[in-house]
Enzyme design. Structure first.
Site, PDB file in Angstrom:
ATOM      1  N   ASP A 446       0.789  -1.322   0.164  1.00  0.00           N
ATOM      2  CA  ASP A 446      -0.024  -0.042  -0.196  1.00  0.00           C
ATOM      3  C   ASP A 446       0.957   1.318   0.023  1.00  0.00           C
ATOM      4  OD1 ASP A 446      -2.434   1.341  -0.172  1.00  0.00           O
ATOM      5  OD2 ASP A 446      -3.555   0.333   1.590  1.00  0.00           O
ATOM      6  N   ASP A 514     -10.684   1.811  -3.205  1.00  0.00           N
ATOM      7  CA  ASP A 514     -11.312   1.501  -1.857  1.00  0.00           C
ATOM      8  C   ASP A 514     -12.737   1.400  -1.772  1.00  0.00           C
ATOM      9  OD1 ASP A 514      -8.858   1.134  -0.529  1.00  0.00           O
ATOM     10  OD2 ASP A 514      -8.972   3.052   0.300  1.00  0.00           O
TER      11      ASP A 514
END
Length: 691
Positions: A446, A514
């Site tokens: 990430d 997301d």
């Protein structure tokens, strides 16, 4: 295929349906000749004999015709190359030689004093890969701009239309098309990563539809700050220039003996509309970009939305048992397993398991997950650090910062200066040690904040960190993949903030957004599919209502069919799912495994875009086809329009497994979405096989 004229001054690269040609004049001016339908070498040589148009007054005869415009001389278009030394600025280059390298790569070499400039070309399928390399053997040279390529479009009587993918966090990859007007349209990122705001891709057409018409597309393979400029010049010619870096404030300073290689800026011509262009991009990436693309990606479960930071080994074991029972193949522990990571305020940088949560490290849980028949994965964010961490307390100088300025914290974290060799070595030791300490099969990598204080106090040329950070990231990923060939990597950046051909050549899939709302995802996935294939597009089934974003309620059926359009994952709290929901999930996972080869490796046809009340996509692989269709909204219970299938043999017959009907060729298929349920969402999966 690369062909070279007898005089060694005209070159043509050809793929199955297209060609790209350039020519060097007697005055050593490199001109663009052709990009479009396949032509012969003799055709390119004939084009080379045509004179340039006459220009008067304030115009340049080179503008709009030169293959790679440099700064300096009689040029006024945006330069692809801008350099300066202590004495002068600009380039006055001289052709040196050409070279046919491995895989029919064409190299055209020029020099300006001690600086050697090499233009690289390679045709793969119908995609032209272009990049530039610079080698300095003289006094120091500052690279203000070193774009990978300038693309020149042919003259057209009608105006061009520009397609691009724009967005923001949780709304990435939104497709927009608009007429191109005179001047420049500039997209890019000055954030240090690819960014949620734009994907580094553009397409231009004059009158294309989904399946018909010419489309020109360009995609940049760079995971840092970047810029693509599309310009309609005064004579209506269009050029596209792109490369690393957003501003012209400087990329690197090359001392004697140093070099720079720009990222690939790939271009594609197709005469099969936007859908044909997409399928060509997908085939290229599966063949040449994505690692192990012939290996289907497993169904995963990720613990984040179920637990967030409140995790323990016992709790993860409960989720693992439920995930295995539904047919999940890869179990991933997300954020919260390391250091003092009980919130986003601490722990980043300390990549050792939390002893309170995992007393024996990660191995006991990994072994347990493997015993359940699943692979084991973890989440990391190596390029970041929390001020509340052992790493930052030991090395506060390892972050990007400007001297005498406040160190900006976003999400309570700072960006490590990965351009530093000591930081690179620390991360290698931490991650290599971690992957060696337990049987880890997958890493979700990430990147959750942008560059803000991109300084490097004490370095002679601190702005180089913008480029060196990305190249160091690539080296680290390459090194880890080589040392741990069985480990798969996913690129994530708060969702779709780092998706490009550069990072995709080093990772096995990408986290698309997301936003896991199944209805929102249809538009995101539609835009994503313009350039990237389903084989890398991770998509999750999460809880309803979707409390992470919009509280929308949707059926498990709709959530699964939405996520089955890519690499299927589950991210809901399985501990709270009912036995009925778990049983239904198991059926959907079983179905996905049956259709997975067709979805992940097949040719994609966008049958109906998501803007209307219903949408659908189709995948074709050999004798099999899969259709996913969604009902998004209804008006007074009106019936859903039938779908015209594509990509099938018009002389063959196909049986639909769900209905038992036999269809011939490109049939109209009524896809069985339930109507009359005004306001409901519905979805269906249909499988066809040639008989």
């Amino acid at each position: 295929m690369l062909e070279i004229a007898e005089n060694g001054r005209t070159w043509i690269l050809s793929g199955p349906t297209s060609s790209y040609a350039v020519h060097l004049t007697e005055g050593d001016e490199l001109l663009h000749l052709h990009w479009g339908p396949r032509i012969a070498l003799a055709d390119a040589e004939a084009l080379a004999l045509l004179p340039l148009p006459d220009y008067r007054g304030f115009e340049s005869p080179l503008d709009g015709h030169e293959e790679y415009p440099v700064e300096g001389g009689p040029r006024f278009v945006r330069p692809a190359l801008s350099v300066r030394t202590d004495e002068r600025r600009g380039t006055e280059w001289i052709f040196e030689a050409y070279e046919r390298a491995e895989d029919d790569e064409l190299r055209l070499r020029f020099h300006d004093g001690g600086l050697t400039i090499t233009l690289h070309y390679r045709m793969r399928h119908d995609v032209v890969e272009r990049w530039v390399s610079l080698d300095n053997a003289g006094p120091a040279v500052e690279l203000l701009r070193a774009d990978s390529a300038t693309w020149t479009l042919p003259d057209r009587e009608t105006g061009w239309r520009l397609s691009q993918l724009h967005g923001r966090w949780a709304a990435e990859s939104r497709l927009v098309r608009a007429p191109l007007t005179y001047g420049e349209k500039v997209i890019g990122s000055r954030r240090g990563h690819t960014g949620h705001q734009h994907l580094p891709w553009v397409a231009l057409d004059t009158d294309a539809t989904e399946e018909h018409g010419e489309v020109y597309g360009c995609a940049l393979g760079w995971s840092g700050s970047w810029r693509i400029a599309v310009a309609e010049l005064p004579d209506t010619r269009v050029q596209i220039t792109g490369g690393a870096g957003y501003d012209d404030s400087g990329l690197l300073r090359l001392e004697a003996g140093e070099s720079f290689t720009a990222p690939v800026f790939a271009g594609l011509w197709s005469d099969a509309g936007f859908g044909g262009a997409s399928r060509a991009w997908h085939a290229y990436q599966r063949a040449y970009v994505i690692p192990d693309a012939d290996r289907d990606r497993p169904v995963l479960f990720n613990s984040w939305e179920a637990t967030e930071f409140d995790i323990s080994e016992e709790q993860q074991g409960v989720l693992a048992r439920r995930a295995a029972a539904t047919g999940v193949e890869l179990f991933v522990v997300d954020d919260g397993w390391f250091g003092k990571r009980t919130s986003d305020r601490a722990g980043l940088g300390d990549w050792t398991p939390n002893p309170d949560r995992f007393p024996g490290g990660l191995r006991p849980l990994a072994d347990y997950v493997h015993a359940l028949g699943m692979q084991f994965g973890i989440w990391v964010e190596p390029e970041m650090v929390n001020p509340d961490s052992d790493l930052y307390r030991a090395h506060p100088d390892w972050v990007q910062y400007q001297p005498g300025r406040k160190r900006t914290e976003l999400r309570n974290q700072l960006v490590l200066n990965l351009a530093r060799e000591d930081v690179q070595e620390y991360l290698w030791e931490q991650l290599h040690g971690l992957l060696s300490s337990a049987p880890i099969d997958y890493v979700k990598w990430d990147f959750n904040r942008c560059f803000t204080d991109a300084g490097w106090p004490g370095d002679p040329y601190p702005q180089r960190l913008w480029v060196d950070h990305v190249n160091a990231l690539y080296r680290l990923l390459d090194r880890l993949r080589q040392a741990h060939p069985g480990v798969a990597f996913e690129s994530c950046s708060g969702g779709g903030g780092r998706i490009d051909l550069g990072v995709m050549s080093r990772t096995d899939q990408v986290w698309t957004s997301d936003n896991t709302d199944p209805l929102d995802r249809l538009a995101i996935q539609h835009g994503f599919s313009q350039i990237h294939p389903a084989r890398v597009m991770a998509a999750w089934v999460t809880d309803s209502p979707n409390t992470q974003l919009n509280d929308r309620v949707s059926t498990l059926r709709f959530r699964f069919v939405s996520a089955m359009a890519g690499v299927l994952g589950v991210g809901g709290d399985l501990a709270e799912w009912t036995e009925e929901e778990l049983a239904e999930a198991r059926d959907w996972v079983t179905l996905y495994k049956e259709i997975r080869p067709v979805v992940q490796r097949g040719d994609l046809y966008r049958l109906r875009p998501p803007e209307g009340g219903s949408s659908a996509v189709q995948y074709v692989l050999g004798d099999e086809s899969v259709v996913l269709a969604w009902l998004q909204a209804q008006r007074h219970g009106e019936p859903v329009p039938a779908l015209r299938l594509r990509g099938l043999d018009p002389t063959a017959s196909y049986e639909c497994r769900e209905t038992g009907e036999v269809h011939r060729g490109a049939v109209l298929l009524h896809h069985g979405l339930r109507t009359g349920l005004r306001g409901d969402l519905d979805a269906t999966v249909l499988r066809l096989r040639r008989i």
